[in-house]
Structures are given as structure tokens and as C-alpha cells.
Write a protein that holds these residues in place. Structure first.
Motif, short mmCIF file in Angstrom:
data_model
loop_
_atom_site.label_atom_id
_atom_site.label_comp_id
_atom_site.label_asym_id
_atom_site.label_seq_id
_atom_site.Cartn_x
_atom_site.Cartn_y
_atom_site.Cartn_z
N ILE A 179 19.93 -5.20 5.57
CA ILE A 179 18.71 -4.40 5.43
C ILE A 179 18.98 -3.03 4.84
CG2 ILE A 179 18.81 -3.49 7.79
CD1 ILE A 179 15.73 -3.62 7.78
N VAL A 180 20.17 -2.49 5.06
CA VAL A 180 20.49 -1.13 4.61
C VAL A 180 20.34 -0.99 3.10
CG1 VAL A 180 22.26 0.66 4.51
CG2 VAL A 180 22.01 -0.73 6.58
N THR A 181 20.75 -2.01 2.35
CA THR A 181 20.69 -1.93 0.88
C THR A 181 19.74 -2.93 0.24
OG1 THR A 181 22.61 -3.41 0.68
CG2 THR A 181 23.04 -1.03 0.72
N SER A 182 19.11 -3.78 1.06
CA SER A 182 18.18 -4.78 0.50
C SER A 182 16.77 -4.64 1.03
CB SER A 182 18.67 -6.20 0.79
OG SER A 182 19.92 -6.45 0.20
N GLY A 183 16.59 -3.91 2.13
CA GLY A 183 15.28 -3.84 2.76
C GLY A 183 14.94 -5.14 3.46
N ASN A 184 13.69 -5.23 3.90
CA ASN A 184 13.18 -6.42 4.57
C ASN A 184 12.57 -7.33 3.52
OD1 ASN A 184 11.64 -8.33 5.91
ND2 ASN A 184 10.82 -6.90 7.42
N THR A 185 13.18 -8.49 3.29
CA THR A 185 12.68 -9.45 2.31
C THR A 185 12.16 -10.72 2.97
OG1 THR A 185 14.93 -10.32 1.96
CG2 THR A 185 14.19 -8.56 0.48
N SER A 186 11.66 -10.59 4.19
CA SER A 186 10.99 -11.67 4.91
C SER A 186 11.85 -12.93 4.94
CB SER A 186 9.61 -11.92 4.31
OG SER A 186 8.85 -12.80 5.11
N ASP A 234 0.87 -1.18 0.00
CA ASP A 234 0.00 0.00 0.00
C ASP A 234 0.91 1.22 0.00
OD1 ASP A 234 -1.74 2.07 0.43
OD2 ASP A 234 -2.60 1.27 2.28
N MET A 235 1.01 1.89 -1.14
CA MET A 235 1.95 3.01 -1.26
C MET A 235 1.49 4.26 -0.50
SD MET A 235 4.40 1.64 -2.80
CE MET A 235 5.43 3.10 -3.05
N THR A 236 0.30 4.20 0.11
CA THR A 236 -0.15 5.32 0.96
C THR A 236 0.19 5.07 2.43
OG1 THR A 236 -2.36 4.41 1.39
CG2 THR A 236 -2.06 5.72 -0.63
N ASP A 237 0.72 3.86 2.73
CA ASP A 237 1.08 3.52 4.11
C ASP A 237 2.60 3.57 4.24
OD1 ASP A 237 1.46 2.52 6.63
OD2 ASP A 237 0.64 0.53 6.22
N ARG A 238 3.09 4.71 4.71
CA ARG A 238 4.55 4.89 4.76
C ARG A 238 5.21 3.99 5.79
NH1 ARG A 238 6.38 10.54 7.67
NH2 ARG A 238 5.48 10.14 9.72
N SER A 239 4.45 3.44 6.73
CA SER A 239 5.05 2.59 7.76
C SER A 239 5.42 1.21 7.21
CB SER A 239 4.10 2.42 8.94
OG SER A 239 2.95 1.66 8.57
N THR A 240 4.85 0.82 6.05
CA THR A 240 5.15 -0.49 5.50
C THR A 240 5.82 -0.42 4.13
OG1 THR A 240 2.92 -0.65 4.56
CG2 THR A 240 3.27 -1.63 6.73
N CYS A 241 5.39 0.50 3.26
CA CYS A 241 5.94 0.49 1.90
C CYS A 241 7.41 0.87 1.85
CB CYS A 241 5.11 1.39 0.99
SG CYS A 241 5.29 3.17 1.30
N ILE A 242 7.91 1.53 2.88
CA ILE A 242 9.33 1.91 2.91
C ILE A 242 10.23 0.75 3.29
CG2 ILE A 242 8.76 4.29 3.52
CD1 ILE A 242 9.76 3.56 6.40
N ILE A 243 9.66 -0.29 3.89
CA ILE A 243 10.45 -1.35 4.50
C ILE A 243 10.78 -2.49 3.55
CG2 ILE A 243 10.48 -3.11 6.32
CD1 ILE A 243 8.60 -1.32 7.93
N LEU A 244 9.79 -2.90 2.76
CA LEU A 244 9.84 -4.21 2.11
C LEU A 244 10.52 -4.20 0.75
CD1 LEU A 244 6.27 -5.20 3.19
CD2 LEU A 244 8.38 -6.20 4.06
N GLY A 245 11.20 -5.31 0.46
CA GLY A 245 11.88 -5.48 -0.81
C GLY A 245 11.67 -6.88 -1.36
N ASP A 246 12.27 -7.13 -2.50
CA ASP A 246 12.17 -8.42 -3.18
C ASP A 246 13.56 -9.05 -3.29
OD1 ASP A 246 9.53 -7.63 -3.59
OD2 ASP A 246 9.93 -6.92 -5.64
N ALA A 247 13.64 -10.36 -3.10
CA ALA A 247 14.93 -11.05 -3.22
C ALA A 247 14.72 -12.54 -3.02
CB ALA A 247 15.94 -10.53 -2.20
N ALA A 248 15.78 -13.30 -3.26
CA ALA A 248 15.77 -14.75 -3.01
C ALA A 248 17.14 -15.17 -2.49
CB ALA A 248 15.42 -15.52 -4.27
N GLY A 249 17.13 -16.16 -1.62
CA GLY A 249 18.36 -16.77 -1.13
C GLY A 249 18.18 -18.28 -1.10
#
Length: 321
Positions: A272-279, A157-172
Motif C-alpha cells: 500500500i505504501v507505493t501502490s495505494g489501495n487497488t481493491s 471525488d477530488m474534493t473528498d480527501r478521505s477517499t481520493c488519497i487512498i485509491l490507485g489503479d493496478a492489476a494482478g
């Protein structure tokens, strides 16, 4: 008459790692330019993120998983024919069915493996490597491919700054196989189901949401003892660790736990600094990148600590490949 049973090797370990981050870098300024009501200083002070990666519109959870898995197989020195089980930790598939694991296995040319997904969010990778280890030790598998892949950019939700700023995409990804020495310490895991909906996908809006303050209080108050117990059960003192790789939820949470463990900055993953939170992907992503940079010696003890949605957690000391 009694049933026959299978029995595998006594010990297992991580044989190789791989990771993938999408090419699309999204900086804090990019979010501001998209209309998010925030600023760079606020984001860095709250969560410690400078940038994150978002997948291209056509790039899927399985696409990213395939990239990371291919690297892990090469790192482990095994081929598709050596893998007989595939596990995928993810909570961001576009639909509940079908699972990602069978699709991923087919793409990689892995013939008829056992294949299933684990949806435990941020602790999913640690749960998955334990499921892989148990299958091998029980004689049900020989080599297991474990991949954590998350695509949160489709749930924001791009109107919710508490969540949209945190999350990213990735795989390990990691390949788990037999070992002459123990490669996994005992897992310390559990959950606080009374707060199960503190992190969730909203049923109505289909957007990610969380009670950030509740999760912050829970993580900073309860995760350090779990980490210490994982070290104790493995017979490893915190100062003997080569690295501490917690779930990359929030830089303040990471730093608070690291201080309680008495660990120096250079041993603590801050991906997290350069990848964000990717769960689920945060732990294997950070570990693979640290190994690739030569920051963790082969065979050295590493403390993993997953925590988040559920609220479930899992801490464990493993040996680096």
C-alpha cells in the motif's frame, strides 16, 4: 437415466503470477498540487501511503488486466491454448455490461473459454481463485486464468480527501492448475451484510465513498480471528507462514492484524505504501511483487486475507508458485 458428471484432479495450486502498475506515479505532493486539502504527514499517518499509480486517460481495466495476465501466463509456463476459463475480479468497469473476462480472453488469443467477472471488491481475488480451483476439481476446466484489475482513478471525488488519497489503479493475475499436492487450504469466508453500503459507488454522483471509521473498526476487530482460523484449517501455524498478504486497505489495519498474528515485519506485505489501495488487485499485486523480489520461496505457505466492500471477507492459506 442418471446424468453423466465430470471429475477433475484432487488438488490444485497457483502455477504462476503476474502484475501491472501504470507508469503514472501520483505522490502525496501531487495531490496537494491538484488542490486536495491535505498534507503528506496527514496521509502517511492516516493510511500509510506515500504514492499510488493512476492509469492514463485511455488506459482501461482490460488493458491493465492484459498486461498482468500475459506475465502470469509466462510465469506459469502455459500458453493461451492451455487456458479454458478466464475470471476477472473487478468492480470498476465503466459499465455493468459487457464483462471484462470475454474481452480479455479474446485479446490474449484464448479460444472460447468460460469467462465471467466477479464483483466482490476487495475480497474478489480470493473468491475468484476458489471459483477457479473448484472448476478444475469438478472437471469443468483444466487451467484457469484469474485476473484482478481495478481502475479507481475514474471514480474519485477530488474534493473528498478521505477517499481520493487512498485509491490507485493496478492489476494482478494468477494461473490456477492441477497439482500433485494440496495448493489451497480451506477458505474461511463470510460477510456482514448489515454494513453492506459502508463501501460503495454513490448512485447519484458516481463517486467512490466509504465510511472509513466503520470499516476500520470492523476490519481491526474481526479480521485477525478469520486469519487465524484460515491457518488452523490449513494446519499451518502463523509462525510457519512465509508471508502474510492482506488486502492493502490501510497500513494501520495491516499492522494491527499482523500484531495479533505475531508476525515479524519482513513477512507482512505493505504494498500500500507505493501502490495505494487497488481493491481486488491488492493481494495478487503484492504477492506477485514479493515473489518477483525473491521474498517468498516456491512452495512456501502464504496467508491471503481479503476484506472490504460488502462487507465481505475471505481468508486462505495457499502455496506460493
Amino acid at each position: 437415466m442418471p446424468l453423466l458428471t465430470a471429475q477433475g484432479p484432487e488438488h490444485t495450486r497457483i502455477l504462476g503470477l503476474g502484475h501491472y502498475r501504470p507508469a503514472n506515479v501520483v505522490t502525496n505532493q501531487d495531490l496537494i498540487d491538484r488542490g486536495v486539502d491535505t498534507d503528506d504527514a496527514w496521509i502517511r499517518s492516516r493510511v500509510g501511503i506515500a504514492e499510488r499509480r493512476w492509469a492514463d486517460p485511455g488506459e482501461t481495466v482490460v488493458d491493465m488486466a492484459e498486461q498482468a495476465a500475459s506475465k502470469a501466463l509466462a510465469s506459469a509456463g502455459v500458453g493461451a491454448t492451455d487456458i479454458d476459463m478466464v475470471l476477472v475480479a473487478t468492480c470498476t468497469m465503466p459499465t455493468p455490461v459487457p464483462a471484462a473476462a470475454p474481452n480479455l480472453a479474446a485479446r490474449l488469443g484464448i479460444d472460447a473459454p468460460g469467462a465471467y467477472d466477479i464483483s466482490s471488491g476487495c475480497s474478489g481475488f480470493v473468491y475468484s481463485i476458489n471459483a477457479a480451483s473448484a472448476a478444475i476439481r469438478a472437471g469443468q476446466a483444466t487451467n484457469v486464468l484469474v485476473v484482478a484489475s481495478e481502475r479507481f482513478s475514474g471514480w474519485l471525488d477530488m474534493t473528498d480527501r478521505s477517499t481520493c488519497i487512498i485509491l490507485g489503479d493496478a492489476a494482478g493475475a494468477a494461473v490456477i492448475g492441477s497439482s500433485d499436492v494440496p495448493g489451497f487450504g480451506p477458505a474461511v469466508w463470510g460477510s456482514d451484510g448489515a454494513q453492506y453500503d459502508s463501501v460503495a459507488i454513490d448512485e447519484q454522483t458516481r463517486f467512490f465513498r466509504q465510511d472509513g471509521q466503520a470499516v476500520y473498526r470492523w476490519a481491526t476487530g474481526t479480521m485477525a480471528p478469520i486469519a487465524l482460523e484460515a491457518c488452523r484449517r490449513a494446519g499451518v501455524k502463523p509462525e510457519e507462514l512465509a508471508a502474510f498478504i492482506p488486502h492493502q486497505a490501510n497500513l494501520r489495519i495491516i499492522d494491527a492484524i499482523a500484531r495479533r498474528l505475531g508476525l515479524p515485519d519482513e513477512k507482512v506485505a505493505r504494498d500500500i505504501v507505493t501502490s495505494g489501495n487497488t481493491s481486488a488487485a491488492t493481494i495478487p499485486l503484492a504477492m506477485s511483487r514479493m515473489v518477483e523480489r525473491g521474498e517468498i520461496p516456491s512452495g512456501a505457505p502464504v496467508l491471503l486475507l481479503g476484506f472490504g466492500s460488502g462487507l465481505a471477507y475471505a481468508g486462505q492459506v495457499v502455496l506460493a508458485p
